[in-house]
Each structure stands twice: as C-alpha cells, then as structure tokens.
Write a protein that holds these residues in place. Structure first.
Motif, mmCIF file in Angstrom:
data_model
loop_
_atom_site.group_PDB
_atom_site.id
_atom_site.type_symbol
_atom_site.label_atom_id
_atom_site.label_comp_id
_atom_site.label_asym_id
_atom_site.label_seq_id
_atom_site.Cartn_x
_atom_site.Cartn_y
_atom_site.Cartn_z
ATOM 1 N N ALA A 97 0.821 -1.204 0.000
ATOM 2 C CA ALA A 97 0.000 0.000 0.000
ATOM 3 C C ALA A 97 0.859 1.260 0.000
ATOM 4 C CB ALA A 97 -0.926 -0.005 1.214
ATOM 5 N N GLN A 98 1.927 1.253 0.738
ATOM 6 C CA GLN A 98 2.829 2.399 0.768
ATOM 7 C C GLN A 98 3.492 2.590 -0.596
ATOM 8 O OE1 GLN A 98 3.242 4.659 2.911
ATOM 9 N NE2 GLN A 98 3.324 3.953 5.031
ATOM 10 N N PHE A 99 3.868 1.506 -1.222
ATOM 11 C CA PHE A 99 4.569 1.584 -2.504
ATOM 12 C C PHE A 99 3.705 2.204 -3.594
ATOM 13 C CE2 PHE A 99 6.127 -0.162 -6.525
ATOM 14 C CZ PHE A 99 7.486 0.166 -6.444
ATOM 15 N N HIS A 100 2.391 1.894 -3.577
ATOM 16 C CA HIS A 100 1.503 2.374 -4.626
ATOM 17 C C HIS A 100 0.792 3.679 -4.251
ATOM 18 C CE1 HIS A 100 1.850 -1.964 -5.760
ATOM 19 N NE2 HIS A 100 1.917 -1.420 -6.985
ATOM 20 N N SER A 101 1.101 4.255 -3.125
ATOM 21 C CA SER A 101 0.465 5.505 -2.743
ATOM 22 C C SER A 101 1.113 6.679 -3.465
ATOM 23 C CB SER A 101 0.574 5.697 -1.226
ATOM 24 O OG SER A 101 1.929 5.860 -0.847
ATOM 25 N N ASP A 127 2.230 9.505 -2.214
ATOM 26 C CA ASP A 127 3.432 9.967 -1.513
ATOM 27 C C ASP A 127 4.305 8.769 -1.128
ATOM 28 O OD1 ASP A 127 1.576 8.963 0.201
ATOM 29 O OD2 ASP A 127 1.918 10.441 1.793
ATOM 30 N N ASN A 128 4.563 7.948 -2.123
ATOM 31 C CA ASN A 128 5.317 6.708 -1.919
ATOM 32 C C ASN A 128 6.705 7.027 -1.337
ATOM 33 O OD1 ASN A 128 6.613 4.276 -2.027
ATOM 34 N ND2 ASN A 128 6.704 4.170 -4.269
ATOM 35 N N PRO A 129 6.966 6.585 -0.114
ATOM 36 C CA PRO A 129 8.284 6.872 0.477
ATOM 37 C C PRO A 129 9.409 6.091 -0.187
ATOM 38 C CG PRO A 129 7.044 5.424 1.913
ATOM 39 C CD PRO A 129 6.104 5.837 0.829
ATOM 40 N N PHE A 130 9.029 5.049 -0.992
ATOM 41 C CA PHE A 130 10.056 4.258 -1.648
ATOM 42 C C PHE A 130 10.431 4.810 -3.029
ATOM 43 C CE2 PHE A 130 7.411 1.442 0.994
ATOM 44 C CZ PHE A 130 8.362 1.040 1.917
ATOM 45 N N ALA A 131 9.664 5.816 -3.498
ATOM 46 C CA ALA A 131 9.920 6.352 -4.839
ATOM 47 C C ALA A 131 11.229 7.138 -4.850
ATOM 48 C CB ALA A 131 8.776 7.261 -5.284
ATOM 49 N N VAL A 132 12.049 6.946 -5.885
ATOM 50 C CA VAL A 132 13.341 7.626 -5.992
ATOM 51 C C VAL A 132 13.469 8.418 -7.286
ATOM 52 C CG1 VAL A 132 14.525 5.987 -4.529
ATOM 53 C CG2 VAL A 132 14.390 5.541 -6.967
ATOM 54 N N GLY A 133 12.388 8.473 -8.104
ATOM 55 C CA GLY A 133 12.453 9.211 -9.359
ATOM 56 C C GLY A 133 13.159 8.416 -10.444
ATOM 57 N N GLU A 134 13.379 9.083 -11.584
ATOM 58 C CA GLU A 134 14.073 8.435 -12.696
ATOM 59 C C GLU A 134 15.544 8.274 -12.356
ATOM 60 O OE1 GLU A 134 13.050 7.205 -15.535
ATOM 61 O OE2 GLU A 134 10.958 7.624 -15.024
ATOM 62 N N PRO A 135 16.078 7.093 -12.608
ATOM 63 C CA PRO A 135 17.502 6.904 -12.320
ATOM 64 C C PRO A 135 18.375 7.749 -13.241
ATOM 65 C CG PRO A 135 16.619 5.006 -13.493
ATOM 66 C CD PRO A 135 15.447 5.875 -13.149
ATOM 67 N N ARG A 136 19.464 8.224 -12.738
ATOM 68 C CA ARG A 136 20.380 9.057 -13.511
ATOM 69 C C ARG A 136 21.101 8.204 -14.557
ATOM 70 N NH1 ARG A 136 25.173 12.059 -10.436
ATOM 71 N NH2 ARG A 136 25.893 9.885 -10.356
ATOM 72 N N ARG A 137 21.190 8.770 -15.784
ATOM 73 C CA ARG A 137 21.861 8.022 -16.855
ATOM 74 C C ARG A 137 23.360 7.961 -16.566
ATOM 75 N NH1 ARG A 137 24.477 8.906 -21.632
ATOM 76 N NH2 ARG A 137 24.414 11.176 -21.359
ATOM 77 N N PRO A 138 23.910 6.802 -16.675
ATOM 78 C CA PRO A 138 25.354 6.715 -16.408
ATOM 79 C C PRO A 138 26.164 7.442 -17.478
ATOM 80 C CG PRO A 138 24.518 4.621 -17.231
ATOM 81 C CD PRO A 138 23.316 5.476 -16.984
ATOM 82 N N ARG A 139 27.223 8.088 -17.074
ATOM 83 C CA ARG A 139 28.100 8.776 -18.021
ATOM 84 C C ARG A 139 29.033 7.776 -18.686
ATOM 85 N NH1 ARG A 139 28.543 14.217 -17.828
ATOM 86 N NH2 ARG A 139 30.750 14.176 -18.418
ATOM 87 N N THR A 140 29.268 8.011 -19.990
ATOM 88 C CA THR A 140 30.134 7.135 -20.784
ATOM 89 C C THR A 140 31.369 7.903 -21.219
ATOM 90 O OG1 THR A 140 29.134 7.719 -22.887
ATOM 91 C CG2 THR A 140 28.081 5.938 -21.621
#
Length: 651
Positions: A621-625, A627-640
């Motif tokens: 329930a927390q994950f799908h809310s 204000d999901n406290p587990f949400a971290v946004g889009e991961p940063r693209r690794p630099r090449t």
C-alpha cells in the motif's frame, strides 16, 4: 582384582562379623586381628605387599602408610569401622552398618579438577609502624617484604625492606595474585643526609603481591577473611597472634594445588536478561565474594572461591555445579550405603552427613560416650553447606528413613537452612534436620532419641542433574500427591500465572525467559507455559509492562507439569487486504480507537486502513500511494566515455 579387607577388633573392644561383610561387599576378609598395629603388624605387611589391601583401622593410618613405604608398596586403603560403628552402645547390632561402610569405602574417588597457584613470597605487611617494623625485619630474609605504615611512625634509616606510608584502601584477589590499592600513599626518598624523606601523599596507588598480612586492626578488607588463602590477619595488640602470622606467612610460599570447586555454564545462568534482574541466589549466599555479575550471567573467581558449595545447592538452573566431589559421586555413595545396609540385614537406615569437624565429634563420642546408633550411617563430605535439597531427597529415595546434617560453628548456614526448608516441604516433616551440637555426648543423645518415619519400601534410583534428581525423588516420596506441593518463597520450582485482563500478549516475557518455560505460538496469539522448566527467577514478572505475571512457588509432580499449557490467548486480527491473520484483534482495535482520525499519520481513512494490514500488504500500500516513500524518481543516466569527449570538445 578382589580387594582384601584386613580386620582388627582393636584389642577385643568391638565385634566384627567378617562373614557378613564378605558376603555383602564381595571382598576377601582376613581373620579378625586384635593388635594389627603392634604385635600383628607382620600380617598387615603381608597384605600390603600382596596389593589391593584395605585396612579396617583409620586411627593408625600413619603407621600403615609408613609400613607401605618401607616395603616399597602402594599405600593401602582405609575404612573406619570402630569409631563409626563398633564402639557404640549398639555395637553388637552394627553388622549391617559395618558392611555398608566397607562397601562405600571401595568406591573409587573422582579426581577433583585443580590448577597450580604460585606464591613467590612477595608480601605486604600493613599496620602500625611499631608492630609492622619488627615483623618485617623478621620476615625480610624469607620473603620479599613491603611494610605499609598506617600511622606517623618515622621510617627506618636502613633499607632492609621496602617501606611506604598510607592507608590500605582495597584488597582483591587471593594467594599468589592479590591486587592492592593504597590511598594517601607516601614513598621513601632514599637519598640525602639525615632521616629519609617521604613523597607527598597521593591516592590510587596500585600494587600486586602474593601474601597480605593485615595488622591494621580494623574491619577486614575481604569478605570471610578466614577463608581467603594468603590473607593473614591478626589484632596488632596481640603479640602471640602476630607471632603466629610470622610462621604462617612462611608456609604459603611455593607452588600449591588449588581445587576448582565449582563449574559455571554461562548459557544456563538466569541472573538477568536485557537489563532485567532475575536470579541472585548465588550472589546473595557466597561468603567470600567470589561471584560477581557479568552481564546476563555471573562470573566466579575460582582463586577466591573457598568451596562451600552453597551456590551450587541454590542454583535453580544447574548453571553452577559442584565438582569436589560432583553430584553423581555423592549420589552413588548414598545409594551404595543404603543398598548394602539392607543387603546385610539392616532396616530403616538413617543418614548422618558431616564434615571433618563432625568426624572428630564422632570419634570422641565413640571413645568416651555412647557412639552412634546402629542404624545411623555417617557419610563424610569436605563441606556440608553444599548438601542441598536434591541430595537430601535423593538420600530418602535411596531408602534412608531420615537425613541429619551435622554442622559446626564454622559451617556456612544460609544456603543449608534454605535447602533444608525446601526439602522438608517436599518430603514432609520429620525426615530432614540440621543437627547443631557442639558436644559429642549431646550429638549422640540427639541421635539416639530421634524417631524417624519408615523408609521407602521400594527405593528408587534418581538420576540426572539436580532438578531431575529432585523431581524423581519427590515423586517417589509423594506417590499419592493429588495437587502441587506448596513450597517456601524463593523455591526454584513453581508456576507463572497471568492476569488475562491486563496481558496484551506483547510476549516480552517469552523473549527473555532464560529456561524456555514461557513460549509463544507462531500460528496464534498465545502465551504458553511449561511448569517443569520454570526457574522462578522472576525475569518475566520484572519484564512485563502490565505487571500481569505472578510467580507461585510450588512443585507439580503430575505429568501435566511436563506439558505446555496456555496462559493467555486471543483472537488474531485478519488483514483487511489479504485476510491473513496477524497480531491480536483487541490490540489492533485499541490502536484504531486511539490513532485513527486523530494522529497526523493516520488522519485519512486510507492511512488509518494501513493499521489493519499485515506487514506485506502495508508495504504494498505504501509503494503504490501518491506519496510513496520508496519512490526515488528516474535513475540518472550513467556517463560514458563519449560524454567526457563531448565535454572536452565543448570547451
């Protein structure tokens, strides 16, 4: 090889039935001599040379040991039949007792574990300078002496021994390993003309030594000073006592064997759990201060332990066991004595437990008084203070009608008194007693006047640790017990009762119970209890936040005590999402009542609903809310590598 028992009636002063002894004990008996230690010594020599000889005379053991040494043979064994049986008003009826004593003497003695203690003669003498200085001068040739003056007497003008001034603040340790603290310490400055000067006083001086001679005349610096090896103490105003210390100090230099009287199994100790105090029986009874708390268990300083055995007798969990001798050997001796007495035709034997002081009392009563009754069988132990309720009950289960423990002025009585009361509560009145007699004649009269109840018709053989032995013996002594036996306060057996109205099934008691007597049920909100395992340590009662646990000292001898019973249970709460039972329904309802709609975290119905979910559903329930406290946004693209090249081109 069959042992040979060499008999002597001591100038015709006792009657010995050699045939009865031989048939009962399975030994070869010599003819009955009358002067084995004098005119018939050659018969003893032949028996000793042949090997496996047991001399039925303890009075002249030195003569027979020296004889064995002259012959280059092994020393014989010894058994005292005269003082303990033959010399008595009932000596003519003592045949069964003699057979029992012989059978018991043939039992091999266990080895007592021991360590070497080394004393190199480093000695501290503390007290008034006028008393300390002459004693230090006398001992300085034999010992490495430091004199601690506790008054303002001027230091000597020579350096025959070390001298300091101060106050003896603390003494710990024992022979070969004393740790000393001296406050207001002043040391000698040996240089310069005139009298020696002293440094400025300072507190906290530390030192170590092998021997401490305390002539301060104040309160002893260690508990039970007479039992602390290497700690010698006397009144400085008593010249004879001080003189005696001079001799004693020179006798404690060298390498000595120190018995390891007790063994500690830390994992079984119920002293405390998670900071909650539990059992302190051993701490309360130790006369020498050898036992100290060490986290959730206790620690025993084997160098300080004097071997009274009280800690082992009182220990409810068998974490502390006595090793000098071990319980199994004591049980075996009692079983052999009772069985052999009956096999030789005796009836209703009574056990007299005593130490070396008691043995001397018995010898004096035999020589000058009435001696011991024919049915009273003496059993000598190094100390009687560790003869606990388990041993007393085992003796009765073996077939003794009663047990008397003969104490001396120096006997530690705290543990013994408690154990006697516990044994009497289990066995019934008139079966166990403490015999406190300082006069041999008074001892004899008390034993002759006593009337013991009948012994068990069918003796049993209790085995196991102390708790198991006590339970088996109690069952034999109380075959018709319809209810649990009430026991004195502080007994190591009993029940735990729970106030179900107060208990919230938090199970804190279960997590801290050291013996596993309190248990949970992984499938239901339940608090279970197995009475046989309960130590009555009190940790559960101290831990319970609702004060819902009450301890009841008693002994349930029924099979129900070995089973788990439910003390409290409630209906589980069903998760509102998946339906899986979890938690306690009443607890969830109380939380909902207190928090839902009032607490900021549970202000909305959706948030409050999470209280009614199991762990898995709450995470989902927390994950799908929103204000999901587990949400971290889009991961940063690794630099090449290309990104780094692009950055360089841009610049």
């Amino acid at each position: 090889m069959v042992k040979t028992l060499v008999l002597c009636d001591c100038d015709g002063s006792q009657k010995i039935d050699a045939e009865r002894i031989a048939q009962t004990c399975g030994v070869t008996c010599s003819r009955v001599h009358s002067a084995l230690c004098t005119t018939q010594l050659q018969d003893a020599a032949r028996a000793i040379e042949a090997g496996e000889a047991v001399i039925a005379c303890a009075q002249e053991h030195v003569v027979f040991r020296e004889l064995a040494g002259d012959l280059g043979a092994e020393p014989p064994g010894f058994v005292d039949l005269r003082d303990r049986a033959g010399w008595s008003d009932e000596g003519a009826e003592a045949g069964p007792k003699m057979a029992a004593l012989v059978a018991e003497s043939l039992q091999p003695a266990p080895e007592v574990p021991a360590v070497d203690v080394v004393s190199e003669g480093t000695c501290l003498i503390a007290g008034p300078g006028a008393v300390v200085e002459p004693l230090a001068r006398r001992l300085s040739d034999a010992l490495s002496v430091t004199a601690l003056y506790t008054d303002d007497v001027e230091p000597p003008v020579d350096r025959d021994f070390d001298m300091v001034r101060g106050r003896l603040a603390r003494v710990s340790g024992a022979l070969g390993g004393f740790d000393i603290r001296i406050d207001a310490l002043q040391q000698v400055v040996p240089g310069g003309r005139g009298a020696f000067r002293l440094t400025d006083p300072r507190d906290g001086g530390r030192s170590r030594c092998d021997i401490v001679i305390d002539l301060t005349g104040g309160t002893p610096l260690v508990p039970a000073p007479e039992k602390r090896e290497g700690y010698l103490r006397a009144d400085p105003r008593d010249p004879l006592a001080v003189e005696r210390l001079a001799f004693e100090a020179t006798q404690v230099v060298g390498t000595f064997e120190k018995p390891l009287y007790v063994r500690l199994e830390e994992s079984l100790c119920a002293h405390s759990r998670a900071g909650q105090a539990g059992c302190s029986r051993c701490l309360d009874t130790c006369p020498t201060g050898a036992i100290a708390p060490a986290g959730d268990h206790v620690a025993i300083d084997s160098m300080v332990c004097a071997g009274c055995g009280g800690c082992a007798a009182l220990c409810p969990s068998t974490a502390i066991t006595y090793e000098a001798p071990p319980l199994t050997h004591v049980l075996q001796r009692m079983q052999v004595l009772a069985r052999s007495f009956r096999a030789a035709g005796g009836d209703n034997p009574r056990l007299l437990v005593h130490d070396a002081h008691g043995a001397e009392m018995i010898r004096l009563a035999a020589r000058f008084g009435r001696g011991l009754p024919a049915a009273v069988i003496p059993m000598e132990l190094p100390v009687v203070s560790g003869f606990g309720h388990a041993e007393m009950l085992a003796a009765l289960a073996h077939g003794f009608a009663s047990v008397s423990v003969l104490v001396a002025a120096a006997t530690e009585r705290d543990a013994l008194t408690r154990e006697l009361a516990l044994a009497e509560a289990i066995a019934g009145p008139g079966r166990v007693e403490m015999l406190d007699a300082t006069d041999p004649d008074a001892m004899s009269e008390a034993l002759f006047a006593a009337e013991a109840p009948p012994a068990l018709a069918e003796p049993v053989l209790p085995m196991g640790n102390r708790r198991q032995v006590a339970r088996l013996a109690a069952q034999a002594l109380n075959p018709d017990a319809a209810a649990p036996l009430p026991l004195p306060e502080g007994a190591p057996y009993g029940a735990a009762e729970v106030d179900t109205d107060a208990c919230t099934l938090c199970l804190a008691c279960v997590s801290l119970c050291p013996s596993g007597a309190l248990l949970d049920n992984p499938d239901r909100p339940q608090l279970r209890f197995q009475e046989d395992a309960c130590l009555q340590c009190g940790i559960c009662a101290a831990t319970c936040p609702e004060n819902a646990v009450t301890l009841i000292p008693r002994l349930d001898l029924s099979p129900e005590a070995l089973k788990q019973r439910v003390l409290n249970e409630e209906e589980p709460f069903a998760c509102v999402e998946c339906g899986r039972p979890f938690g306690v329904k009443s607890t969830i309802d109380r939380i909902m009542e207190k928090l839902a709609g009032t607490h900021p975290m549970f202000a909305t119905s959706a948030q409050a609903r999470m209280i009614q979910m199991c762990d898995d559903c709450r995470v989902q329930a927390q994950f799908h809310s929103e204000d999901n406290p587990f949400a971290v946004g889009e991961p940063r693209r690794p630099r090449t590598t290309e990104d780094y090249y692009s950055d360089r081109k841009d610049h």
